[in-house]
Design a protein around this motif. Structure first.
Motif, PDB file in Angstrom:
ATOM      1  N   MET A  54     -21.242 -10.278 -49.787  1.00  8.80           N
ATOM      2  CA  MET A  54     -21.367  -8.917 -50.364  1.00  8.80           C
ATOM      3  C   MET A  54     -22.259  -8.066 -49.456  1.00  8.80           C
ATOM      4  N   ARG A  55     -21.707  -6.955 -49.008  1.00  8.50           N
ATOM      5  CA  ARG A  55     -22.495  -6.078 -48.108  1.00  8.50           C
ATOM      6  C   ARG A  55     -23.223  -5.027 -48.933  1.00  8.50           C
ATOM      7  N   ARG A  56     -24.525  -4.879 -48.692  1.00  9.80           N
ATOM      8  CA  ARG A  56     -25.249  -3.815 -49.394  1.00  9.80           C
ATOM      9  C   ARG A  56     -25.092  -2.517 -48.596  1.00  9.80           C
ATOM     10  N   SER A  57     -24.652  -1.475 -49.262  1.00  5.64           N
ATOM     11  CA  SER A  57     -24.454  -0.197 -48.567  1.00  5.64           C
ATOM     12  C   SER A  57     -25.773   0.386 -48.085  1.00  5.64           C
ATOM     13  N   ASP A 116     -19.251   1.225 -45.934  1.00  6.06           N
ATOM     14  CA  ASP A 116     -20.456   0.636 -46.532  1.00  6.06           C
ATOM     15  C   ASP A 116     -21.605   1.638 -46.562  1.00  6.06           C
ATOM     16  N   GLN A 124     -19.582  -9.479 -42.686  1.00  4.81           N
ATOM     17  CA  GLN A 124     -20.900  -9.039 -43.191  1.00  4.81           C
ATOM     18  C   GLN A 124     -21.405  -7.764 -42.493  1.00  4.81           C
ATOM     19  N   LYS A 182     -28.178   2.144 -55.550  1.00  7.70           N
ATOM     20  CA  LYS A 182     -27.775   0.768 -55.232  1.00  7.70           C
ATOM     21  C   LYS A 182     -27.815   0.545 -53.723  1.00  7.70           C
ATOM     22  N   ALA A 183     -27.878   1.652 -52.985  1.00  6.67           N
ATOM     23  CA  ALA A 183     -27.851   1.548 -51.522  1.00  6.67           C
ATOM     24  C   ALA A 183     -29.258   1.324 -50.964  1.00  6.67           C
ATOM     25  N   GLU A 184     -29.277   0.805 -49.752  1.00  7.37           N
ATOM     26  CA  GLU A 184     -30.520   0.805 -48.983  1.00  7.37           C
ATOM     27  C   GLU A 184     -30.627   2.221 -48.409  1.00  7.37           C
ATOM     28  N   ARG A 226     -22.013  -4.013 -41.668  1.00  9.14           N
ATOM     29  CA  ARG A 226     -21.962  -2.764 -42.435  1.00  9.14           C
ATOM     30  C   ARG A 226     -21.493  -1.618 -41.528  1.00  9.14           C
TER      31      ARG A 226
END
Ligand code: PEP
Length: 251
Positions: free
Chosen positions: A1-4, A229, A205, A36-38, A207
């Motif tokens: 799961m890639r964090r946006s 992403d 993985q 939810k994103a960085e 982004r």
């Protein structure tokens, strides 16, 4: 799961006063957990110490807009990655189209900068993107895959484990003319496939951000695409409310 990731590129804008105000508003509006994103901001170099101070303890990270490929020495006007690191900068944008077109940065120089950023343990955000002329000539894929290919050839595919790519069609940057979600997704898919040919796990993985006239109205649809992403945001990152809303568009 890639964090946006949503990163704000302030370019050469702002003052001490306006930057302080903007940073404080972002800290207030993006308290822990509200996106939810960085989230990152990339201010001009002189405002990095200010940003480090105001963002301290917040969920917002710090990036720089450029760095020298060299470590230190007689290079008037340049800023090294080790200097950026002293201000807790975690990301560095390399190869932005304005650097490529206005300051003559070649694929080779961008690859050297990419390597210098990683040599100091920071994460490069590699920008790639075609001009309108190149798109109209049917060369968009060739141009962006060449730009990515320069990194793969110079640094190897493993270098992409600790890197971010931003697809930024030049015709969409600062023009108000955003790529459609389909156009953006198509190119993101091409970029991921190029990496997957060398390593499927790394491609999976990696982004890949979209940049080019992202705003509060179009962000959600763009960010919902399977290979997008998050975003690299220029003009809209200078307005606190707009940037906060873009950051909250990540689902
Ligand atoms: C950018 O500078 O990277 C950018 C995408 O700018 P804008 O959002 O203003 O098009």
């Amino acid at each position: 799961m890639r964090r946006s990731i949503v990163a704000g590129n302030w370019k050469m804008n702002g003052s001490l006063e306006s930057s302080t105000e903007l940073l404080k508003a972002l800290v207030h509006g993006l308290g822990e957990g509200s996106s939810k994103a960085e989230v990152l901001v990339c201010p001009p170099f002189p405002y990095l110490p200010l940003a480090q101070k105001v963002l301290s303890g917040s969920a917002i990270g710090l990036g720089a807009q450029n760095a020298s490929e060299r470590n230190a020495g007689a290079f008037t006007g340049e800023v090294s990655v080790s200097m950026l690191k002293e201000f807790k900068t975690r990301y560095v944008i390399v190869g932005h189209s304005e650097r490529r077109s206005l300051y003559g940065e070649s694929n080779d120089l961008v690859a050297q900068k990419f390597a210098a950023v990683q040599a100091h343990g920071l994460c490069p955000i590699l920008c790639v993107g075609e001009t309108l002329e190149q798109r109209d000539a049917g060369k968009a894929e060739l141009v962006v895959t060449d730009q990515l290919g320069a990194i793969l050839n110079h640094c190897g595919v493993d270098a992409l484990k600790q890197a971010v790519i931003a697809y930024e069609p030049v015709w969409a940057i600062g023009t108000g003319k955003t790529a459609t979600p389909e156009q953006a997704q198509q190119m993101h898919g091409v970029l991921r496939a190029v990496v997957a040919r060398r390593s499927a796990p790394i491609a999976g993985q990696l982004r890949i951000l979209y940049g080019g006239s992202v705003n509060a109205k179009n962000a959600q649809e763009l960010f919902a695409q399977p290979d997008i992403d998050g975003g690299l945001v220029g003009g809209a990152s200078l307005k606190a409310d707009e940037f906060i809303s873009i950051c909250k568009s990540v689902s």
